[in-house]
Design a protein around this motif. Structure first.
Motif, PDB file in Angstrom:
ATOM      1  N   TRP A  33       0.836  -1.203   0.000  1.00 29.10           N
ATOM      2  CA  TRP A  33       0.000   0.000   0.000  1.00 29.10           C
ATOM      3  C   TRP A  33       0.870   1.252   0.000  1.00 29.10           C
ATOM      4  N   GLY A  34       1.928   1.261   0.817  1.00 27.36           N
ATOM      5  CA  GLY A  34       2.824   2.409   0.848  1.00 27.36           C
ATOM      6  C   GLY A  34       3.537   2.624  -0.483  1.00 27.36           C
ATOM      7  N   ALA A  35       4.016   1.542  -1.098  1.00 26.69           N
ATOM      8  CA  ALA A  35       4.702   1.667  -2.394  1.00 26.69           C
ATOM      9  C   ALA A  35       3.751   2.207  -3.464  1.00 26.69           C
ATOM     10  N   ARG A  36       2.518   1.742  -3.442  1.00 29.00           N
ATOM     11  CA  ARG A  36       1.538   2.240  -4.416  1.00 29.00           C
ATOM     12  C   ARG A  36       1.193   3.695  -4.160  1.00 29.00           C
ATOM     13  N   ARG A  37       1.092   4.073  -2.924  1.00 30.33           N
ATOM     14  CA  ARG A  37       0.788   5.459  -2.579  1.00 30.33           C
ATOM     15  C   ARG A  37       1.910   6.397  -3.018  1.00 30.33           C
ATOM     16  N   VAL A  38       3.153   5.980  -2.813  1.00 28.74           N
ATOM     17  CA  VAL A  38       4.285   6.792  -3.258  1.00 28.74           C
ATOM     18  C   VAL A  38       4.283   6.923  -4.777  1.00 28.74           C
ATOM     19  N   ALA A  39       3.955   5.845  -5.479  1.00 23.89           N
ATOM     20  CA  ALA A  39       3.909   5.890  -6.947  1.00 23.89           C
ATOM     21  C   ALA A  39       2.837   6.867  -7.426  1.00 23.89           C
ATOM     22  N   ARG A  45       9.095   9.546  -9.587  1.00 24.48           N
ATOM     23  CA  ARG A  45      10.036   8.857  -8.689  1.00 24.48           C
ATOM     24  C   ARG A  45       9.296   7.803  -7.882  1.00 24.48           C
ATOM     25  N   PRO A  46       8.847   6.742  -8.519  1.00 22.84           N
ATOM     26  CA  PRO A  46       8.141   5.689  -7.781  1.00 22.84           C
ATOM     27  C   PRO A  46       9.086   4.938  -6.847  1.00 22.84           C
ATOM     28  N   TRP A  47       8.490   4.235  -5.903  1.00 24.94           N
ATOM     29  CA  TRP A  47       9.290   3.446  -4.973  1.00 24.94           C
ATOM     30  C   TRP A  47      10.004   2.337  -5.730  1.00 24.94           C
ATOM     31  N   PRO A  48      11.318   2.174  -5.538  1.00 21.20           N
ATOM     32  CA  PRO A  48      12.076   1.171  -6.303  1.00 21.20           C
ATOM     33  C   PRO A  48      11.496  -0.233  -6.145  1.00 21.20           C
ATOM     34  N   ARG A  49      11.334  -0.912  -7.255  1.00 22.71           N
ATOM     35  CA  ARG A  49      10.778  -2.265  -7.199  1.00 22.71           C
ATOM     36  C   ARG A  49      11.712  -3.240  -6.516  1.00 22.71           C
ATOM     37  N   THR A 103      11.582   4.406   5.844  1.00 26.15           N
ATOM     38  CA  THR A 103      11.615   5.478   4.842  1.00 26.15           C
ATOM     39  C   THR A 103      10.350   5.463   3.994  1.00 26.15           C
ATOM     40  N   LEU A 104       9.886   4.284   3.639  1.00 24.91           N
ATOM     41  CA  LEU A 104       8.642   4.186   2.878  1.00 24.91           C
ATOM     42  C   LEU A 104       7.471   4.751   3.678  1.00 24.91           C
ATOM     43  N   LEU A 105       7.430   4.466   4.975  1.00 24.97           N
ATOM     44  CA  LEU A 105       6.373   5.007   5.819  1.00 24.97           C
ATOM     45  C   LEU A 105       6.390   6.533   5.810  1.00 24.97           C
ATOM     46  N   LEU A 106       7.571   7.124   5.899  1.00 30.49           N
ATOM     47  CA  LEU A 106       7.674   8.585   5.904  1.00 30.49           C
ATOM     48  C   LEU A 106       7.255   9.176   4.571  1.00 30.49           C
ATOM     49  N   HIS A 107       7.573   8.500   3.484  1.00 32.46           N
ATOM     50  CA  HIS A 107       7.205   9.010   2.161  1.00 32.46           C
ATOM     51  C   HIS A 107       5.715   8.858   1.881  1.00 32.46           C
ATOM     52  N   ALA A 108       5.126   7.784   2.384  1.00 30.05           N
ATOM     53  CA  ALA A 108       3.735   7.488   2.033  1.00 30.05           C
ATOM     54  C   ALA A 108       2.725   8.089   3.001  1.00 30.05           C
ATOM     55  N   SER A 109       3.137   8.451   4.195  1.00 26.66           N
ATOM     56  CA  SER A 109       2.186   8.885   5.222  1.00 26.66           C
ATOM     57  C   SER A 109       1.990  10.391   5.192  1.00 26.66           C
ATOM     58  N   LEU A 178      20.598  -2.989  11.310  1.00 26.95           N
ATOM     59  CA  LEU A 178      20.036  -1.743  10.787  1.00 26.95           C
ATOM     60  C   LEU A 178      21.077  -0.644  10.609  1.00 26.95           C
ATOM     61  N   PRO A 179      21.877  -0.280  11.625  1.00 31.30           N
ATOM     62  CA  PRO A 179      22.873   0.780  11.406  1.00 31.30           C
ATOM     63  C   PRO A 179      24.048   0.348  10.539  1.00 31.30           C
ATOM     64  N   ILE A 180      24.182  -0.946  10.286  1.00 31.32           N
ATOM     65  CA  ILE A 180      25.308  -1.443   9.489  1.00 31.32           C
ATOM     66  C   ILE A 180      24.954  -1.543   8.016  1.00 31.32           C
ATOM     67  N   LEU A 181      23.764  -2.027   7.718  1.00 35.81           N
ATOM     68  CA  LEU A 181      23.365  -2.252   6.326  1.00 35.81           C
ATOM     69  C   LEU A 181      22.292  -1.291   5.839  1.00 35.81           C
ATOM     70  N   GLY A 182      21.649  -0.573   6.744  1.00 31.65           N
ATOM     71  CA  GLY A 182      20.499   0.235   6.369  1.00 31.65           C
ATOM     72  C   GLY A 182      20.829   1.675   6.041  1.00 31.65           C
ATOM     73  N   HIS A 183      19.853   2.336   5.427  1.00 30.93           N
ATOM     74  CA  HIS A 183      19.928   3.767   5.128  1.00 30.93           C
ATOM     75  C   HIS A 183      18.689   4.469   5.663  1.00 30.93           C
ATOM     76  N   GLU A 184      18.157   3.959   6.771  1.00 28.26           N
ATOM     77  CA  GLU A 184      16.980   4.563   7.355  1.00 28.26           C
ATOM     78  C   GLU A 184      17.360   5.857   8.092  1.00 28.26           C
ATOM     79  N   PRO A 185      16.400   6.763   8.283  1.00 28.57           N
ATOM     80  CA  PRO A 185      16.700   8.038   8.971  1.00 28.57           C
ATOM     81  C   PRO A 185      16.781   7.880  10.480  1.00 28.57           C
ATOM     82  N   ILE A 186      17.715   7.073  10.946  1.00 23.20           N
ATOM     83  CA  ILE A 186      17.916   6.904  12.377  1.00 23.20           C
ATOM     84  C   ILE A 186      19.038   7.829  12.837  1.00 23.20           C
TER      85      ILE A 186
END
Length: 347
Positions: A33-39, A45-49, A103-109, A178-186
């Motif tokens: 739902w979030g990916a579709r909302r961002v699209a 700039r749709p959410w990367p598949r 990040t998807l939550l922040l973009h879609a909400s 998460l802090p090692i492999l992720g790019h979330e806004p933490i």
């Protein structure tokens, strides 16, 4: 009552776990739902598949670990139990992290959900839970505590505790990686060398646990109690196989994650993140000093222009700096001068 375990049994013998199924379906539905909302909101700039695919892949690993034959035999075979643990703590979390659900939550909400999500991310609780030191300690405690203490025996006799162990492994793996492999806004932003070091430091936890189990005996925690099928290996052999899987398999997966970090590092174009920032600054300073302190290496007119030319005066960081044709020619002249005055040169 179970047939011999193998690839066919692992794929064909499924068990229904209502809580896991509900959680996976809910997570997948919200993510899609979030990916579709961002699209819809950002058609250009749709959410990367590929992020959607990795997140759904992480959920699929959770389903395979708990509801396929791997989950059906985890109370019978210790080595299968160990495979399940590696899937939940080392394979599923990196895939979920690559999907960037936060990040998807922040973009879609929208507000108030958007504001609430940002407030949670900036809270002290979120900062502590995503703290790399906390993740390291939690990961080490989960691996050692679940396999080298009496907790391993309690899990085998209590299904509720067993299910809680699965959820804990998934959560701990997510918070650690998460802090090692992720790019979330933490809050935490680790350099790539630090990420590498953390993975190197945590690898001995898997190695030590695997070695202890590989050389254990019938009294070592974790051996499934009760009668065993005739086709199953003996308790001690089963324990040793499980230890080998933790040792070899865990270290192999961790090494693969190190290679992913290295790939992320090599593809990061930011000078500060890639480690080129200080190297480039040192290179510019060194070459500028060499050329500026050897007038013979400077092109005609450099001395006269020094007062009004920031590059000639030693500022090599802007356009037309150290890598332009004029100053590269000056540096080549400096090298030629060194060659002419080198020791042992015949005249």
């Amino acid at each position: 009552m179970l047939p011999p375990f193998g690839w066919e049994a692992a794929i064909s013998r499924w068990q229904f776990a209502p809580v896991v199924t509900a959680a996976v379906v809910t997570a997948a539905g919200l993510y899609l739902w979030g990916a579709r909302r961002v699209a819809r909101r950002h058609p250009a700039r749709p959410w990367p598949r590929w992020r959607t695919a990795t997140f759904l892949g992480g959920l699929a690993v959770v389903v395979l670990a708990t509801q396929s034959g791997i989950g059906g035999y985890d109370d019978v075979l210790f080595w299968d139990h160990m495979v399940q643990h590696l899937m939940l703590i080392m394979i599923a979390p990196p895939l979920l992290i690559a999907g960037q659900p936060v990040t998807l939550l922040l973009h879609a909400s929208r507000n108030p959900l958007h504001t609430w999500a940002k407030r949670v991310l900036r809270s002290r609780v979120a900062g502590f839970l995503t703290w790399p030191v906390f993740g390291f300690v939690a990961y080490s405690a989960a691996i050692a505590g679940a396999h080298l203490t009496n907790l391993a025996n309690l899990v085998e006799t209590n299904q509720t505790l067993h299910d809680a162990e699965h959820a804990t492994f998934l959560l701990v793996g997510y918070l650690f990686f998460l802090p090692i492999l992720g790019h979330e806004p933490i809050r935490w932003r680790l350099s790539y060398p630090v990420r590498f070091v953390i993975l190197v430091l945590v690898m001995p936890v898997d190695t030590f646990t695997g070695l202890v189990l590989s050389y254990g005996n019938a009294g070592t925690p974790g051996v499934p109690p009760g009668p065993r099928p005739s086709w199953a290996p003996g308790p001690v052999q089963d324990l040793h196989w499980g230890g080998a899987i933790m040792w070899v398999g865990g270290d192999a997966i961790m090494f693969g994650l190190m290679m992913i970090v290295f790939l992320m590092w090599s593809r990061d174009e930011r000078p500060a993140a890639s480690g080129r920032g200080w190297l480039e600054a040192a290179r510019r300073t060194s070459m500028a000093g060499l050329v500026a302190t050897h007038p013979a290496a400077s092109p005609p007119g450099t001395a006269e222009q020094a007062a009004g030319d920031p590059v000639a005066a030693g500022d090599w960081s802007g356009p037309g700096g150290i890598d332009d044709d004029e100053h590269l020619a000056a540096y080549n002249a400096f090298l030629a001068r060194l060659n002419e005055s080198g020791p042992g040169r015949q005249h």
